[in-house]
Write an enzyme that holds these catalytic residues in place. Structure first.
Site, PDB file in Angstrom:
ATOM      1  N   PHE A 109     -10.243  -0.278  -0.490  1.00 61.26           N
ATOM      2  CA  PHE A 109     -10.023  -1.345   0.482  1.00 61.26           C
ATOM      3  C   PHE A 109     -10.505  -2.687  -0.056  1.00 61.26           C
ATOM      4  CE2 PHE A 109     -10.492  -3.779   4.361  1.00 61.26           C
ATOM      5  CZ  PHE A 109      -9.296  -3.477   4.978  1.00 61.26           C
ATOM      6  N   VAL A 110      -9.696  -3.733   0.123  1.00 63.63           N
ATOM      7  CA  VAL A 110     -10.051  -5.082  -0.350  1.00 63.63           C
ATOM      8  C   VAL A 110      -9.910  -6.110   0.772  1.00 63.63           C
ATOM      9  CG1 VAL A 110      -9.430  -4.662  -2.771  1.00 63.63           C
ATOM     10  CG2 VAL A 110      -7.694  -5.501  -1.184  1.00 63.63           C
ATOM     11  N   ARG A 115     -10.410 -13.220   5.624  1.00 65.00           N
ATOM     12  CA  ARG A 115      -9.185 -13.875   5.134  1.00 65.00           C
ATOM     13  C   ARG A 115      -9.487 -15.177   4.399  1.00 65.00           C
ATOM     14  NH1 ARG A 115      -4.909 -11.097   7.457  1.00 65.00           N
ATOM     15  NH2 ARG A 115      -5.116 -10.478   9.624  1.00 65.00           N
ATOM     16  N   ASP A 127       0.855  -1.181   0.000  1.00 70.18           N
ATOM     17  CA  ASP A 127       0.000   0.000   0.000  1.00 70.18           C
ATOM     18  C   ASP A 127       0.893   1.232   0.000  1.00 70.18           C
ATOM     19  OD1 ASP A 127      -1.909   1.917   0.356  1.00 70.18           O
ATOM     20  OD2 ASP A 127      -2.695   1.171   2.232  1.00 70.18           O
TER      21      ASP A 127
END
Ligand code: IMP
Ligand code: MG
Length: 179
Positions: free
Chosen positions: A158-159, A171, A109
């Site tokens: 956001f992922v 997850r 990021d």
């Protein structure tokens, strides 16, 4: 986990971004490139926990030569000094000197995590360092880091899924989902 066209996690709603099938193909292609690059060198894959564990687990099984794998957890301390965070590395018990390293990240990021970790690794005089990240958010990059293999460049959104979480959840999703 059961797949739908929309998933709710905490307060956020997510839609599909990358399917399980396309991820499998992309990971296999990266594994092939890594094999071409490092076959016969017994590289040490280093997976940064927690997010990269799913990617690393798939990736090493597409690497078609001997290799080893280790896991590290990076712990940050919020700034006691103006220079910001200090991080410690936990879990690297092997000697890295003269080893061929493959650093496996889930997502780059700002680049801060990888930047710090690469400095730590270089100090131990490995033979080479190859960096692989499953996802990269290019627009967000604030730290200059060398990334040799990128699964997907994505938008600065956001992922979750494929190892990545939102506040602990998501997850276990086989694909990648975005807000
Ligand atoms: P960086 O140090 O700013 O490059 O951040 C990397 C870390 O931030 C990743 O290893 C993730 O744990 C987390 N992160 C950044 N973006 C996302 C995201 O979209 N979803 C989940 N975690 C993220
Ligand atoms: Mg991470």
């Amino acid at each position: 986990m059961h797949q739908t066209d929309k998933i709710q996690i905490h307060d956020l709603s997510f839609v599909p971004l990358l399917s399980e099938d396309e991820i499998r193909e992309r990971v296999a292609a990266i594994g092939q490139e890594l094999t071409n690059h490092l076959a016969g060198k017994n590289p040490l894959f280093i997976s940064i926990l927690s997010g990269a564990f799913v990617f690393a687990s798939d990736l090493i099984r597409t690497f078609d030569s001997h290799c080893e794998i280790g896991f590290v957890k990076l712990k940050s301390y919020q700034g006691t000094r103006s220079s910001g965070d200090v991080q410690t590395v936990m879990g690297l018990d092997k000697s890295l000197k003269d080893r061929h390293l493959v650093v496996v990240e889930d997502i780059v990021d700002t680049g801060r995590t990888l930047h710090f970790f690469l400095e730590h690794l270089r100090a131990q005089e490995p033979a080479s360092i190859t960096t692989v990240t499953f996802l990269r958010k290019p627009e967000a990059a604030q730290f200059p880091v060398q990334v040799d293999f990128v699964g997907y460049d994505i938008n600065d959104r956001f992922v979750v899924g494929y190892g990545l979480d939102y506040d602990g959840l998501g997850r276990n999703l086989a694909g990648v989902w975005t807000v």
